[in-house]
Structure formats: structure tokens, C-alpha cells
Design a protein around this motif. Structure first.
Motif, PDB file in Angstrom:
ATOM      1  N   ASP A 154       7.088 -45.653 -11.196  1.00 11.72           N
ATOM      2  CA  ASP A 154       8.207 -44.861 -10.680  1.00 11.72           C
ATOM      3  C   ASP A 154       8.741 -45.459  -9.382  1.00 11.72           C
ATOM      4  N   GLN A 157      10.845 -48.396 -10.256  1.00  8.35           N
ATOM      5  CA  GLN A 157      12.127 -47.923 -10.775  1.00  8.35           C
ATOM      6  C   GLN A 157      13.049 -47.487  -9.635  1.00  8.35           C
ATOM      7  N   TRP A 161      16.771 -49.010  -8.605  1.00 10.45           N
ATOM      8  CA  TRP A 161      17.997 -48.204  -8.496  1.00 10.45           C
ATOM      9  C   TRP A 161      18.615 -48.313  -7.106  1.00 10.45           C
ATOM     10  N   TYR A 180      13.188 -57.982 -11.092  1.00 11.32           N
ATOM     11  CA  TYR A 180      13.052 -56.628 -11.647  1.00 11.32           C
ATOM     12  C   TYR A 180      13.315 -56.621 -13.153  1.00 11.32           C
ATOM     13  N   VAL A 184      10.231 -55.212 -15.368  1.00 12.52           N
ATOM     14  CA  VAL A 184      10.469 -53.885 -15.976  1.00 12.52           C
ATOM     15  C   VAL A 184      11.703 -53.966 -16.883  1.00 12.52           C
ATOM     16  N   HIS A 186      12.388 -52.716 -19.711  1.00 16.36           N
ATOM     17  CA  HIS A 186      12.791 -51.496 -20.404  1.00 16.36           C
ATOM     18  C   HIS A 186      13.738 -50.644 -19.563  1.00 16.36           C
ATOM     19  N   LEU A 187      13.791 -50.892 -18.237  1.00 19.00           N
ATOM     20  CA  LEU A 187      14.690 -50.128 -17.379  1.00 19.00           C
ATOM     21  C   LEU A 187      16.123 -50.651 -17.402  1.00 19.00           C
ATOM     22  N   ARG A 197      24.020 -51.937 -13.850  1.00 13.78           N
ATOM     23  CA  ARG A 197      23.143 -51.806 -12.679  1.00 13.78           C
ATOM     24  C   ARG A 197      23.398 -52.922 -11.681  1.00 13.78           C
TER      25      ARG A 197
END
Length: 307
Positions: A154, A157, A161, A180, A184, A186-187, A197
Motif C-alpha cells: 500500500d 502504491q 500515485w 514503479y 508493481v 499490476h498498478l 498516470r
């Protein structure tokens, strides 16, 4: 009669000679074909032997695996280090052409410290054979579940963001963003989410311009951002150079203000009105009223020089 018999004898000799030559040539051809067939069978046998050897040596030897200098894993540095280690291991097992069982077997030999204690506990529970028979995807999932807890994922993540360009350092932003994306994925899947993003973290001066081109890949978005960022930096530099030059749009620059103040303060102080000006003071006659302070005897320009 004698001459006829001689000619017949000569003809018969020639025919027998021809037959002998034909038989010899046929024999040579058969021998040649036999040799060719023997050579082809020998080549087939050699190829079959090589194929058997390749099948026997299919996969990767542990010495070959170690040539790529895989890093040891202790499991005490957090989720990001774990994800980077798994990423490196995946590249090594792919290059070294390890089989599924060899991937798990060789990679597990790199576990040390806390990670090795955990692995030995699993061996005692499930058995070494069952663990070595795991496929690579399942092995990665087991490692992630143990050494990448939910709270740390988390945090990663949240960092993704909140990741934005600091100042004009677009290079550092791109490097961290790609990292990143690797650790990760899958994000930021599918590619459209990755592009969205990336654009969100750009400076507001170029964000809408990049978005207006509707890039379909992150590479194209990065190329556009780099081009626009260079233009933005150039415009800022030119604007800084313009500071202190002639007035623009009716607004007086700082340099002009300093010149004006220096000019006003060079005037002497009038004893009658207390303002700075040359010549006869007009205050007693009340013929001139300052539009700045609404008092008579001086102009707006000299009103700023009151002490």
C-alpha cells in the motif's frame, strides 16, 4: 573367306570389350551408391547421437547459473528490495534456460538469513520435493506473500500515485516511474492506465499539452514531455533575462522604479511644503494639486519623495 573370318573375330572382341567396360562401370556405380548410403547413414547416426546428448543436457547447470552472479536474498530489506530481487532472478533463469524445477531449486539456494530459516520451515512442513516441483509463478507468489506484506505494498502504491516531477528534473521522474512500473506492474496495467498516470505527474505547464496529443504508449508520452519540458525551460530562461529591461504592458520594472526614486530623492526638500522639488513652491498659491496625495503645492511625481 579368311579376311571375313578375321573381321568377325575383331568385331566379337570389340563387343566383348564393350560388355566388360559396361559391367565395370555398373560395378563402380553400385559401389559409389553403397558408399553414399553408408555416409548418409553415418551422418544420421551422428545427428541422432547429438540429439540424445542435447536431451540429456537440457536445462541449466548450477555452475552456469552462478556465472551470472545472482544476488543472495535475506528477506529483511522490505518489499521494494524483494520485488527487485525477483525481477533480477527472473532475468537470470530466462537467460540461463533453466527448467521449471531448476528455477526453484537454484533460486532457493540464494536464500540466506531470515529467508533461509523460513524456507527450511516450509521444507519441514511440505517436503523438499513438493517445493522443488513448484512452477516459477507459484514460487514468486509464495515469496511475495511472505516478504511483501500488504501494508508495504500500500505504501508503494501511495508513492506511485504521489510521484510527480520535482522542479524540471524530468529524467529522475522518468527513471523512478519506470521502476514503479517494473516492481508493481499490476498498478499500471493496461498501457492506457500507465500513460494516464505518467501524464498526471507532469508539471501543469505541459500536462494538458501532452494529454491533447492522446499518446497511446508511455514511450510516446515521455518523448512529448521531454520536448515540451525543454521548451518550458527555455521560456523561463528568456523571461529571467527580460527582467530589468524596458517596461512591458504599461507596468514599470524594478529597475525603472529604482531610477525614478533616485531621481526624486535628488531633489532638495522645500521648507514651505516639506516636499522634494526644484524651483518656486506652488503651495501658497494653491494653483497645483497633487493627484497622488490630494495636497496643493506639488506634483504627483514629487509626492513620493516625502520624508
Amino acid at each position: 573367306m579368311g579376311s571375313r573370318s578375321k573381321s568377325e573375330t575383331a568385331n566379337s572382341k570389340r563387343e566383348s570389350k564393350r560388355e566388360t567396360e559396361k559391367k565395370g562401370s555398373k560395378k563402380k556405380e553400385s559401389e559409389k551408391k553403397k558408399e553414399e548410403s553408408d555416409e548418409s547413414s553415418t551422418a544420421e547416426n551422428d545427428l541422432r547421437d547429438k540429439t540424445k546428448k542435447l536431451k540429456i543436457h537440457e536445462g541449466c547447470d548450477f555452475k552456469v547459473f552462478k556465472v551470472y552472479n545472482p544476488k543472495e536474498f535475506y528477506g529483511d530489506k522490505g518489499a521494494i528490495v524483494t520485488l527487485r530481487w525477483l525481477e533480477e532472478m527472473e532475468s537470470i533463469v530466462l537467460i540461463s534456460k533453466c527448467t521449471e524445477s531448476e528455477k526453484v531449486q537454484y533460486t532457493s539456494q540464494l536464500l540466506k538469513g531470515e529467508a533461509l530459516e523460513w524456507w527450511n520451515t516450509l521444507i519441514g512442513i511440505k517436503g523438499i520435493e513438493s517445493l522443488y516441483n513448484l512452477d516459477w509463478a507459484t514460487f514468486k507468489a509464495v515469496i511475495l506473500k511472505k516478504f511483501c506484506p500488504i501494508n508495504e505494498m500500500d505504501q508503494i502504491q501511495t508513492k506511485l500515485w504521489n510521484h510527480k516531477v520535482v522542479g524540471t528534473n524530468l529524467k529522475e521522474y522518468n527513471t523512478k516511474f519506470l521502476e514503479y512500473c517494473r516492481i508493481v506492474p499490476h498498478l499500471v496495467t493496461p498501457e492506457s492506465n500507465k500513460v494516464t498516470r505518467y501524464i498526471y505527474g507532469l508539471p501543469i505547464e505541459i500536462r494538458d499539452l501532452v494529454r491533447s496529443h492522446m499518446p497511446s504508449t508511455k514511450e510516446y508520452a515521455m518523448e512529448l514531455a521531454g520536448y515540451l519540458m525543454d521548451g518550458m525551460i527555455k521560456n523561463r530562461d528568456e523571461k529571467k533575462k527580460d527582467d530589468g529591461k524596458t517596461p512591458v504592458g504599461g507596468k514599470v520594472r524594478k529597475v525603472e522604479k529604482k531610477r525614478e526614486e533616485a531621481f526624486v530623492y535628488s531633489h532638495p526638500v522645500c521648507k514651505s511644503c516639506g516636499m522634494r522639488h526644484f524651483g518656486r513652491c506652488l503651495r501658497p498659491t494653491n494653483t497645483v494639486i497633487c493627484s497622488f496625495c490630494k495636497k496643493p503645492g506639488h506634483l504627483k511625481l514629487t509626492a513620493r519623495g516625502k520624508q
